[in-house]
Motif scaffolding. Structure first.
Motif, short mmCIF file in Angstrom:
data_model
loop_
_atom_site.label_atom_id
_atom_site.label_comp_id
_atom_site.label_asym_id
_atom_site.label_seq_id
_atom_site.Cartn_x
_atom_site.Cartn_y
_atom_site.Cartn_z
N ALA A 172 -16.51 -7.56 -5.39
CA ALA A 172 -15.46 -7.19 -5.72
C ALA A 172 -15.17 -5.91 -6.43
N ALA A 173 -15.58 -4.85 -5.79
CA ALA A 173 -15.68 -3.33 -6.53
C ALA A 173 -14.19 -2.79 -6.78
N LEU A 174 -14.12 -1.84 -7.37
CA LEU A 174 -12.65 -1.45 -7.78
C LEU A 174 -11.75 -1.41 -6.93
N ASP A 175 -12.47 -0.81 -5.31
CA ASP A 175 -11.48 -0.58 -4.47
C ASP A 175 -10.61 -1.91 -4.07
N ALA A 176 -11.46 -3.00 -4.15
CA ALA A 176 -10.98 -4.27 -3.67
C ALA A 176 -9.73 -4.67 -4.52
N TRP A 177 -9.79 -4.26 -5.63
CA TRP A 177 -8.42 -4.58 -6.66
C TRP A 177 -7.40 -3.52 -6.42
N ARG A 178 -7.65 -2.34 -6.19
CA ARG A 178 -6.74 -1.38 -5.92
C ARG A 178 -5.93 -1.83 -4.66
N ASP A 179 -6.89 -2.18 -3.64
CA ASP A 179 -6.25 -2.51 -2.28
C ASP A 179 -5.35 -3.72 -2.56
N TYR A 180 -5.66 -4.96 -3.41
CA TYR A 180 -4.89 -5.91 -3.29
C TYR A 180 -3.61 -5.85 -4.33
N GLU A 181 -4.25 -5.68 -5.55
CA GLU A 181 -3.29 -5.49 -6.78
C GLU A 181 -4.05 -5.03 -7.95
#
Length: 509
Positions: free
Chosen positions: A23-32
């Motif tokens: 769960a890299a930072l981009d995964a959080w930016r992409d979801y919420e």
């Protein structure tokens, strides 16, 4: 009298400890990843937990912070630190908060922290103090005794597939209102060292029967909310397993503990009687049965590559069987950033020779050499009208539809769980028109195209979410505890001895 201000906070992740898709930072930016008014803009009018908070609180809601990522492997430590920093900044700028409505998963693990949710609540309390906190958790949460000590109330989803998230948010608000009115509310929790596959956890089966039995005792025990958590087996932490949770008035805590222990013993007996045992066919046998089926569409459930439980989403085992059998009318969705990009570069109608899938790890089958025609290209974005998170928008990334013989392969950039019909229809694929659908899921696919399925075959394939959770390597053994109400003073650092009824669990692997 000043109107109470209730902070709305969400930090949500289901962590598969065996997944290499971190769960890299981009995964959080992409979801919420949002704060302030952006939280309300994303959730108001939706059927999410946060939507339930907002609707229940009305003008009292203070949207603070929301972060989420699709289930995957753990977040790196620096990513978790960044999330906590963002949460801290948002809380610090929110002004006076009289209570917190908190959306968590309950099975979040990050690098270096096995119990991320407790760390989140600790950070919240360091800023807002000892105000009422009601937390909503996913039915697959592994809540710890420490988490129950850190919050006042825990509300668990009642349904799997999860279709009651909004209702859970409203229930949490009702409990907050009780506390703001001066009533003392506490949470009692019992833990059982059971690891079961999601297939055994649908709430139209033994889990739902156990919850119904617990709820039947709730009123007499003064319990305001009864929850049974099936747990999330695919992580190597001691808090994994079943949990039984009761929210009650503090004055009713003794009766709530007795009822919670009884419900835990009931679950133990059901487990000992084999209620949660699962036996399913191999991929080869499952595909042969699907090809011979008269009632179609057939849904082949690729349980071990369950994207909604954090798997790679690029498993090839069932795709290989379908291609080898020259299947027609089959639809398989697979996450492969490289192939999606190649298809978009080649353009509509192009013929491609690609190696697809099997790139994230060595658990879900090898990459396959496939020749296919690019039938459709989309941006992968959709807003769902289905029962899971109704009204929310999702992004699969650039998506391509390849036709390989009689098999349609929907290639997404991001691994996206098949929780919505739009997972396929946004790419121009009609689930009802397929002969065979492969669902990389366990149970939640039913909220997407369960109404279309005429035959369902759940498959015992390899992957990060196997039918037998004990087949995965473990350093820890789940810990069972009798019912405790930690906010009434039981030291959570004291080792807890399983209650006698939990001896039924001895012999579990």
């Amino acid at each position: 009298m000043t109107e109470p201000r209730v902070g709305v906070v969400s930090v949500w992740h289901e962590t598969n400890g065996y997944s290499r898709r971190l769960a890299a930072l981009d995964a959080w930016r992409d979801y919420e990843l949002a704060d302030g008014d952006a939280v309300a803009e994303a959730h108001r009018g939706t059927r999410s937990v946060v939507g339930g908070f907002l609707d229940g609180l009305g003008e009292r809601a203070v949207p603070v912070f929301a972060a989420g990522a699709w289930p995957s492997g753990p977040a790196p430590a620096e990513v978790f630190d960044a999330l906590l920093d963002g949460l801290t900044a948002a809380l610090s700028s929110a002004g006076r908060l009289d209570a917190i409505a908190l959306n968590l998963h309950g099975a979040m693990v990050v690098d270096g922290t096995d119990d991320a949710e407790s760390a989140i609540v600790e950070r919240i309390r360091s800023i807002v103090g000892d105000v009422p906190i009601a937390a909503v958790l996913d039915l697959h949460g592994n809540p710890s005794v420490e988490l129950a000590a850190a919050v006042d109330a825990i509300v668990g989803y009642r349904t799997y597939p999860h279709v009651d998230m909004w209702e859970c948010g409203r229930t949490a608000v009702e409990l907050i209102d009780r506390m703001l009115a001066g009533e003392r509310v506490v949470t009692t929790i019992a833990k059982l060292p059971l690891l079961t596959a999601p297939l055994a956890q649908a709430t139209d089966g033994p889990l739902g029967d156990a919850l119904a039995a617990f709820e039947a005792t709730a009123s007499d025990a003064g319990i305001l909310r009864a929850s049974v958590f099936a747990g999330f087996a695919y992580q190597d932490v001691a808090r994994a397993g079943f949990s039984v949770v009761a929210v009650s008035r503090a004055d009713d805590a003794v009766a709530a503990r007795a009822a919670t222990d009884a419900a835990a013993a009931d679950l133990a007996r059901r487990h000992a009687a084999g209620a949660f045992e699962i036996v399913r066919p191999t991929p080869a046998d499952a595909v042969a049965t699907a090809l011979a089926a008269d009632e179609v569409p057939v849904v082949l459930v690729d349980v071990a590559d369950n994207i909604g439980a954090g798997s790679a989403g690029d498993g090839t085992v069932l795709l290989a069987e379908l291609l080898a059998a020259d299947a027609t009318g089959a639809v398989v969705a697979i996450a492969d950033r490289e192939v999606a990009a190649l298809a978009h570069e080649a353009g509509h109608g192009a013929e491609l020779d690609v190696r697809i899938g099997g790139k994230v790890d060595d658990l879900h089958g090898p990459a396959l050499d496939v020749r296919g025609r690019v039938a459709r290209l989309t941006d992968g974005r959709y807003t769902t009208t289905g029962s899971w998170a109704t009204g929310q928008s999702f992004d699969m990334g650039p998506t391509a539809v390849l036709e390989a013989g009689g098999v349609t392969i929907v290639v997404t950039t991001h691994a996206t769980p098949p929780f919505h019909r739009e997972h396929l229809t946004s790419a121009g694929v009609d689930p009802a028109a397929a002969r065979i659908l492969v669902a990389k899921s366990a149970v939640a696919w039913r909220s997407a195209y369960g109404d279309d399925a005429r035959t369902v075959i759940e498959v015992d394939a390899p992957g990060a979410c196997p039918i037998d959770p004990w087949s995965l390597p473990r350093r820890t053994r789940p810990a069972g505890t009798p019912a405790v109400t930690p906010r009434l003073g039981r030291p959570t650092s004291t080792p807890l001895t399983p209650a006698p009824d939990l001896d039924l669990l001895e012999g579990s692997r």
